[in-house]
Design a protein around this motif. Structure first.
Motif, PDB file in Angstrom:
ATOM      1  N   GLY A 215     -28.223  30.125 -54.131  1.00 17.08           N
ATOM      2  CA  GLY A 215     -29.514  30.797 -54.183  1.00 17.08           C
ATOM      3  C   GLY A 215     -30.652  30.041 -53.533  1.00 17.08           C
ATOM      4  O   GLY A 215     -31.753  30.580 -53.377  1.00 17.08           O
ATOM      5  N   THR A 216     -30.414  28.793 -53.128  1.00 16.70           N
ATOM      6  CA  THR A 216     -31.479  27.943 -52.595  1.00 16.70           C
ATOM      7  C   THR A 216     -31.879  28.392 -51.195  1.00 16.70           C
ATOM      8  O   THR A 216     -31.072  28.369 -50.273  1.00 16.70           O
ATOM      9  CB  THR A 216     -31.031  26.473 -52.569  1.00 16.70           C
ATOM     10  OG1 THR A 216     -30.528  26.103 -53.857  1.00 16.70           O
ATOM     11  CG2 THR A 216     -32.185  25.570 -52.197  1.00 16.70           C
ATOM     12  N   THR A 217     -33.128  28.794 -51.029  1.00 16.27           N
ATOM     13  CA  THR A 217     -33.613  29.296 -49.743  1.00 16.27           C
ATOM     14  C   THR A 217     -34.347  28.197 -48.972  1.00 16.27           C
ATOM     15  O   THR A 217     -34.622  27.115 -49.492  1.00 16.27           O
ATOM     16  CB  THR A 217     -34.583  30.469 -49.960  1.00 16.27           C
ATOM     17  OG1 THR A 217     -35.761  29.968 -50.626  1.00 16.27           O
ATOM     18  CG2 THR A 217     -33.946  31.569 -50.807  1.00 16.27           C
ATOM     19  N   SER A 218     -34.672  28.509 -47.730  1.00 17.17           N
ATOM     20  CA  SER A 218     -35.436  27.555 -46.920  1.00 17.17           C
ATOM     21  C   SER A 218     -36.818  27.325 -47.530  1.00 17.17           C
ATOM     22  O   SER A 218     -37.361  26.208 -47.465  1.00 17.17           O
ATOM     23  CB  SER A 218     -35.563  28.065 -45.482  1.00 17.17           C
ATOM     24  OG  SER A 218     -36.154  29.353 -45.448  1.00 17.17           O
ATOM     25  N   ASP A 219     -37.405  28.358 -48.145  1.00 16.68           N
ATOM     26  CA  ASP A 219     -38.701  28.189 -48.813  1.00 16.68           C
ATOM     27  C   ASP A 219     -38.559  27.269 -50.028  1.00 16.68           C
ATOM     28  O   ASP A 219     -39.458  26.454 -50.299  1.00 16.68           O
ATOM     29  CB  ASP A 219     -39.249  29.547 -49.256  1.00 16.68           C
ATOM     30  CG  ASP A 219     -39.759  30.382 -48.090  1.00 16.68           C
ATOM     31  OD1 ASP A 219     -39.988  29.811 -47.005  1.00 16.68           O
ATOM     32  OD2 ASP A 219     -39.932  31.603 -48.273  1.00 16.68           O
ATOM     33  N   ASP A 220     -37.444  27.404 -50.750  1.00 14.03           N
ATOM     34  CA  ASP A 220     -37.199  26.506 -51.890  1.00 14.03           C
ATOM     35  C   ASP A 220     -37.111  25.058 -51.419  1.00 14.03           C
ATOM     36  O   ASP A 220     -37.686  24.153 -52.034  1.00 14.03           O
ATOM     37  CB  ASP A 220     -35.901  26.882 -52.606  1.00 14.03           C
ATOM     38  CG  ASP A 220     -35.950  28.251 -53.264  1.00 14.03           C
ATOM     39  OD1 ASP A 220     -37.047  28.678 -53.660  1.00 14.03           O
ATOM     40  OD2 ASP A 220     -34.877  28.888 -53.376  1.00 14.03           O
ATOM     41  N   ARG A 221     -36.392  24.847 -50.327  1.00 16.02           N
ATOM     42  CA  ARG A 221     -36.249  23.494 -49.788  1.00 16.02           C
ATOM     43  C   ARG A 221     -37.605  22.930 -49.349  1.00 16.02           C
ATOM     44  O   ARG A 221     -37.909  21.757 -49.579  1.00 16.02           O
ATOM     45  CB  ARG A 221     -35.275  23.494 -48.605  1.00 16.02           C
ATOM     46  CG  ARG A 221     -33.817  23.700 -49.008  1.00 16.02           C
ATOM     47  CD  ARG A 221     -32.925  23.793 -47.761  1.00 16.02           C
ATOM     48  NE  ARG A 221     -31.520  23.957 -48.096  1.00 16.02           N
ATOM     49  CZ  ARG A 221     -30.669  22.968 -48.306  1.00 16.02           C
ATOM     50  NH1 ARG A 221     -31.080  21.712 -48.207  1.00 16.02           N
ATOM     51  NH2 ARG A 221     -29.405  23.207 -48.603  1.00 16.02           N
ATOM     52  N   ALA A 222     -38.399  23.779 -48.719  1.00 20.23           N
ATOM     53  CA  ALA A 222     -39.711  23.328 -48.252  1.00 20.23           C
ATOM     54  C   ALA A 222     -40.606  22.930 -49.427  1.00 20.23           C
ATOM     55  O   ALA A 222     -41.311  21.911 -49.387  1.00 20.23           O
ATOM     56  CB  ALA A 222     -40.371  24.428 -47.432  1.00 20.23           C
ATOM     57  N   ALA A 223     -40.554  23.734 -50.495  1.00 16.75           N
ATOM     58  CA  ALA A 223     -41.381  23.432 -51.671  1.00 16.75           C
ATOM     59  C   ALA A 223     -40.950  22.125 -52.318  1.00 16.75           C
ATOM     60  O   ALA A 223     -41.795  21.318 -52.743  1.00 16.75           O
ATOM     61  CB  ALA A 223     -41.292  24.586 -52.668  1.00 16.75           C
ATOM     62  N   MET A 224     -39.650  21.894 -52.410  1.00 16.07           N
ATOM     63  CA  MET A 224     -39.160  20.652 -53.010  1.00 16.07           C
ATOM     64  C   MET A 224     -39.469  19.450 -52.135  1.00 16.07           C
ATOM     65  O   MET A 224     -39.750  18.354 -52.632  1.00 16.07           O
ATOM     66  CB  MET A 224     -37.656  20.767 -53.289  1.00 16.07           C
ATOM     67  CG  MET A 224     -37.321  21.748 -54.397  1.00 16.07           C
ATOM     68  SD  MET A 224     -35.559  21.756 -54.854  1.00 16.07           S
ATOM     69  CE  MET A 224     -34.814  22.539 -53.415  1.00 16.07           C
ATOM     70  N   SER A 225     -39.397  19.641 -50.825  1.00 10.61           N
ATOM     71  CA  SER A 225     -39.633  18.526 -49.894  1.00 10.61           C
ATOM     72  C   SER A 225     -41.065  18.012 -49.940  1.00 10.61           C
ATOM     73  O   SER A 225     -41.337  16.886 -49.521  1.00 10.61           O
ATOM     74  CB  SER A 225     -39.287  18.969 -48.465  1.00 10.61           C
ATOM     75  OG  SER A 225     -37.917  19.282 -48.352  1.00 10.61           O
ATOM     76  N   LYS A 226     -41.975  18.813 -50.466  1.00 11.48           N
ATOM     77  CA  LYS A 226     -43.370  18.389 -50.556  1.00 11.48           C
ATOM     78  C   LYS A 226     -43.592  17.373 -51.673  1.00 11.48           C
ATOM     79  O   LYS A 226     -44.634  16.716 -51.709  1.00 11.48           O
ATOM     80  CB  LYS A 226     -44.266  19.609 -50.792  1.00 11.48           C
ATOM     81  CG  LYS A 226     -44.349  20.560 -49.603  1.00 11.48           C
ATOM     82  CD  LYS A 226     -45.226  21.761 -49.934  1.00 11.48           C
ATOM     83  CE  LYS A 226     -45.300  22.729 -48.761  1.00 11.48           C
ATOM     84  NZ  LYS A 226     -46.106  23.941 -49.102  1.00 11.48           N
TER      85      LYS A 226
END
Length: 273
Positions: A215-226
């Motif tokens: 379920g992990t999306t590119s937006d999820d990854r971007a939010a976590m990377s911040k």
């Protein structure tokens, strides 16, 4: 015996509890001398190949849901004794193919209620697809709660078979409460990533880990990377590799869980949830 599993989720690598459960069953069958195959999409990209993993043959087909003729061809070519349809099949295409090509020798494996074509949790209610499940030789679930769900909403008595997913005792005690990171598995909207992100933001001195899943999306990854205290992990063959780095498992799921396997796996290994 020759067995073919159909699923619309990645099996190489596996990226969720349902895929890991199905693989546990298939590995047991391979060890018993049976010939087992999987037809599924790749984790990402335009991949079309066959790979063998521990005696299990996995055919990966890009965009399988839109190439259902391949399902018919695979059933015809392999002529399996049994076709297993896993519930990662929101549109019902795999179920219809099994009903069309393997009636009298197919089994429905019911994992995730949101993916069922019936019931109050269904994302895509489809009475015609639900009727096909009733024609299956058997329906298998991994716990009594889901058996009750099937009985109530489809009037089907499912067989409860617990997958051998936890390993054999004695279980390694991996708990490191004063060390390691706070782990979330499959961070995404339905699994409660907003709660995970808020906790990580409020506790910058504590390391957090996120094991990416289906379920992990590119937006999820971007939010976590911040967030500098969040480390994103990729799929691993053995969940112990991740649990060995874990202090606490965080499971803030906001949807209806069929069975929260990772909670049990963590507790058996001495990791609080």
């Amino acid at each position: 015996m020759r067995v073919l599993l159909l699923a619309n989720a990645s099996y190489e690598p596996p990226r969720g509890g349902s895929t890991r459960s199905n693989l546990a069953w298939l590995r047991e069958m391979v060890a018993a001398g049976h010939e087992c195959h999987v037809l599924c999409p790749p984790a990402s990209g335009d991949i079309n190949d066959r790979v063998e993993v521990n005696g299990l043959s996995i055919r990966r087909v890009a965009d399988l849901a839109r190439n259902l003729h391949i399902v018919d061809e695979e059933i015809s070519a392999l002529n399996p004794d049994w076709v297993l349809v896993s519930s990662e099949d929101v549109g019902g295409g795999l179920l219809r193919a099994a009903h069309r090509c393997a009636l009298g020798r197919f089994v429905y494996i019911a994992h995730t209620p949101q993916f069922f074509p019936f019931g109050p949790e269904s994302w895509n209610p489809d009475p015609s697809a639900a009727a096909l499940i009733r024609d299956a030789n058997a329906v298998v679930v991994i716990g009594e709660h889901m058996a009750g769900y099937l009985r109530e909403h489809l009037n089907v008595d499912a067989h409860v078979i617990h997958p051998p997913i936890y390993g054999k005792p004695p279980y390694p005690q991996l708990g490191k409460f004063a060390q390691g990171g706070v782990l979330m598995v499959n961070p995404c909207a339905v699994k409660g990533i907003t709660i995970f992100l808020e906790l990580a933001a409020r506790l910058p001195q504590i390391p957090f880990m996120a094991l990416a899943g289906w379920g992990t999306t590119s937006d999820d990854r971007a939010a976590m990377s911040k967030l500098p205290n969040v480390r994103i992990l990729e799929s691993v063959p053995d969940i112990n590799d991740v649990l060995a780095q874990t202090s606490i498992l965080l499971m803030p799921s906001v949807w209806y869980e069929g069975f929260g396997l990772i909670a049990m796996e963590s507790m058996l290994r001495g990791i609080p949830v």
